[in-house]
Design an enzyme around this catalytic site. Structure first.
Site, PDB file in Angstrom:
ATOM      1  N   THR A  44       0.824  -1.218   0.000  1.00 14.88           N
ATOM      2  CA  THR A  44       0.000   0.000   0.000  1.00 14.88           C
ATOM      3  C   THR A  44       0.851   1.259   0.000  1.00 14.88           C
ATOM      4  OG1 THR A  44      -1.793  -1.094   1.122  1.00 14.88           O
ATOM      5  CG2 THR A  44      -1.693   1.264   1.392  1.00 14.88           C
ATOM      6  N   TYR A  58      -7.973   0.844  -3.542  1.00 11.20           N
ATOM      7  CA  TYR A  58      -6.877   1.370  -4.366  1.00 11.20           C
ATOM      8  C   TYR A  58      -6.100   0.184  -4.901  1.00 11.20           C
ATOM      9  CZ  TYR A  58      -4.662   0.006  -0.071  1.00 11.20           C
ATOM     10  OH  TYR A  58      -4.284  -0.732   1.016  1.00 11.20           O
ATOM     11  N   SER A  91       2.037  -7.811  -0.399  1.00  9.91           N
ATOM     12  CA  SER A  91       2.823  -8.739   0.425  1.00  9.91           C
ATOM     13  C   SER A  91       2.136 -10.090   0.592  1.00  9.91           C
ATOM     14  CB  SER A  91       3.129  -8.122   1.783  1.00  9.91           C
ATOM     15  OG  SER A  91       1.952  -7.939   2.527  1.00  9.91           O
ATOM     16  N   THR A 124       1.632  -4.374   4.351  1.00 13.56           N
ATOM     17  CA  THR A 124       1.439  -4.618   5.784  1.00 13.56           C
ATOM     18  C   THR A 124       0.873  -6.014   6.071  1.00 13.56           C
ATOM     19  OG1 THR A 124      -0.744  -3.598   5.684  1.00 13.56           O
ATOM     20  CG2 THR A 124       1.106  -2.173   6.321  1.00 13.56           C
ATOM     21  N   ASP A 125       0.260  -6.645   5.048  1.00 16.33           N
ATOM     22  CA  ASP A 125      -0.463  -7.900   5.308  1.00 16.33           C
ATOM     23  C   ASP A 125       0.411  -9.016   5.878  1.00 16.33           C
ATOM     24  OD1 ASP A 125      -2.611  -6.546   4.302  1.00 16.33           O
ATOM     25  OD2 ASP A 125      -2.840  -7.754   2.495  1.00 16.33           O
ATOM     26  N   LYS A 197      -0.425  -7.573  12.766  1.00 16.23           N
ATOM     27  CA  LYS A 197      -1.418  -6.663  12.176  1.00 16.23           C
ATOM     28  C   LYS A 197      -2.782  -7.031  12.756  1.00 16.23           C
ATOM     29  CE  LYS A 197      -3.222  -4.878   7.834  1.00 16.23           C
ATOM     30  NZ  LYS A 197      -3.180  -4.845   6.368  1.00 16.23           N
ATOM     31  N   GLU A 317      -5.181 -29.684  28.082  1.00 21.68           N
ATOM     32  CA  GLU A 317      -6.375 -30.459  27.715  1.00 21.68           C
ATOM     33  C   GLU A 317      -6.024 -31.657  26.834  1.00 21.68           C
ATOM     34  OE1 GLU A 317     -10.147 -28.310  26.594  1.00 21.68           O
ATOM     35  OE2 GLU A 317      -8.770 -26.612  26.674  1.00 21.68           O
TER      36      GLU A 317
HETATM   37  N1  GLU Z   1      -2.379  -6.371   0.404  1.00 22.94           N
HETATM   38  C1  GLU Z   1      -1.366  -5.408   0.191  1.00 22.94           C
HETATM   39  C2  GLU Z   1      -0.048  -5.815   0.816  1.00 22.94           C
HETATM   40  O1  GLU Z   1       0.030  -6.404   1.844  1.00 22.94           O
HETATM   41  C3  GLU Z   1      -1.737  -4.056   0.659  1.00 22.94           C
HETATM   42  C4  GLU Z   1      -1.883  -3.939   2.134  1.00 22.94           C
HETATM   43  C5  GLU Z   1      -0.867  -3.003   2.737  1.00 22.94           C
HETATM   44  O2  GLU Z   1       0.240  -2.849   2.265  1.00 22.94           O
HETATM   45  O3  GLU Z   1      -1.248  -2.387   3.731  1.00 22.94           O
HETATM   46  O4  GLU Z   1       0.940  -5.497   0.234  1.00 22.94           O
END
Ligand code: GLU
Length: 360
Positions: A44, A58, A91, A124-125, A197, A317
């Site tokens: 992103t 986007y 990612s 970020t993923d 995340k 358990e």
């Molecule tokens: N799905 C994309 C990735 O992980 C965009 C999400 C992001 O970067 O926040 O690259």
């Protein structure tokens, strides 16, 4: 006439000395600044929306790293910057091969005397997985920071530029050495091992169960904690010794679940399955036999929790000793996959694999 030419020569020599002094001081300033390489992988942070009002819809991974950095001339006051574009993707598309390629490049860069630290722009993923892998396999105390954004570069109040600026500040700071791989987002500095995340859209999505290591205030990183578990130079894993990673997969447990994913993964040749169990990594009575069969076929079973926090209690358990299972300690299933894949490059003894989970 003589007097005029004498004055001209004198002026010329004085101005040459001034230019030389200026150049020498500029050169000294450049030489004092750390040398940082920024590696672009997409995400992103490099994303673009149709309008600046698109903050969550986007296309990610559009702008090249040099475009992102050109928009941030401030960082050249902090460090001498070089850039590399290794991937341009979301990612979610990281796989073992791409993870190894990125880690090898980071390792190679850090071995150079010309490089003081590395920043990686990343979606970020899966940032938490990539950073954990780097944290466990890079043999250097030089800082490595992963940074991303929740809003694309084109959005109103895009968070990427300040996140990159902060990432460079963190890598350039002497206090950041020896702390393992870090994630810098939203003015916070997180340890790769502990960060997750937690929201698909919020700016404050990255959380560490035990708190961030520090924060960045007005261009200065301030640390308040240290990572407790071994990383980088204390870790037994070394990117230079890893050719490929064994296949490890995660199965998510829920009410009325099916045994089909376990059987399919075993048939496909997986080496271990992370059972992302409910609560304390529990196993449904109608899945118990499937998991026993998985283990009987030589595939390791690692019990994790889908709760997002807390440890999985060994022999609580479920009798893990009897079933020859491993538990994850407190590690989330995605990172347990990374650790199990690395652990399997060292041993196939259940006790030793379990020790690795307690240790890292
Ligand atoms: N799905 C994309 C990735 O992980 C965009 C999400 C992001 O970067 O926040 O690259």
């Amino acid at each position: 006439m003589h007097y005029i030419s004498y004055m001209a020569i004198r002026c010329f020599l004085l101005s040459m000395v001034a230019v030389m002094l200026f150049c020498a001081s500029a050169w000294a300033q450049e030489a004092q600044k750390p040398n940082i390489v920024i590696i672009g992988t997409g995400g992103t942070i490099a994303g673009v929306g149709k309008s600046n009002a698109n903050v969550s819809a986007y296309q990610s991974a559009v702008l090249p790293i040099d475009t992102l950095i050109k928009a941030l001339p401030e960082i050249t006051n902090i460090a001498n910057i070089k850039m590399e574009q290794i991937f341009q993707m979301g990612s979610e598309s990281f796989n073992n091969e791409r993870l190894l390629k990125l880690t090898r490049r980071v390792s190679e860069l850090l071995k150079s005397k010309e490089v003081d630290g590395v920043v990686i722009t990343h979606g970020t993923d899966t940032m938490e997985e990539t950073s954990y892998f780097l944290n466990l396999t890079i043999k250097s105390e030089k800082p490595v920071v992963l940074v991303g954004a929740m809003r694309p570069a084109s959005a109103l109040s895009a968070d990427g530029p300040l996140n990159i600026y902060n990432a460079v500040i963190v890598v350039a700071h002497k206090d950041s050495a020896g702390k393992g791989t870090l994630i810098v987002m939203n003015d916070e500095i997180h340890a790769a091992r502990d960060v997750t995340k937690t929201s698909s859209v919020k700016i404050e999505t990255f959380r560490s169960l035990y708190g961030p290591l520090g924060t960045i205030v007005e261009g200065t990183p301030r640390y308040y904690r240290l990572p407790a578990r071994p990383h980088t130079i204390q870790s037994e894993f070394d990117i230079d010794a890893i050719d490929t990673l064994p296949e490890v997969n995660v199965v998510y447990a829920h009410e009325n679940m099916s045994r089909v994913p376990y059987d399919a993964l075993v048939a496909a040749g997986t080496k271990a399955i992370i059972h992302m169990g409910v609560g304390n990594g529990s196993v449904a009575d109608y899945i118990t036999d499937a998991l026993k069969e998985v283990r009987a076929k030589g595939v390791f079973v690692v019990r994790a929790t889908r709760t997002g926090g807390g440890i999985v209690v060994r022999n609580g358990e479920i009798n893990d000793d009897q079933n020859d299972y491993i538990v994850t300690d407190d590690q989330n299933p995605a990172k347990a996959r990374i650790l199990m894949a690395l652990a399997l490059t060292k041993t196939t003894n259940t006790k030793e694999l379990q020790e690795i989970f307690w240790k890292y």
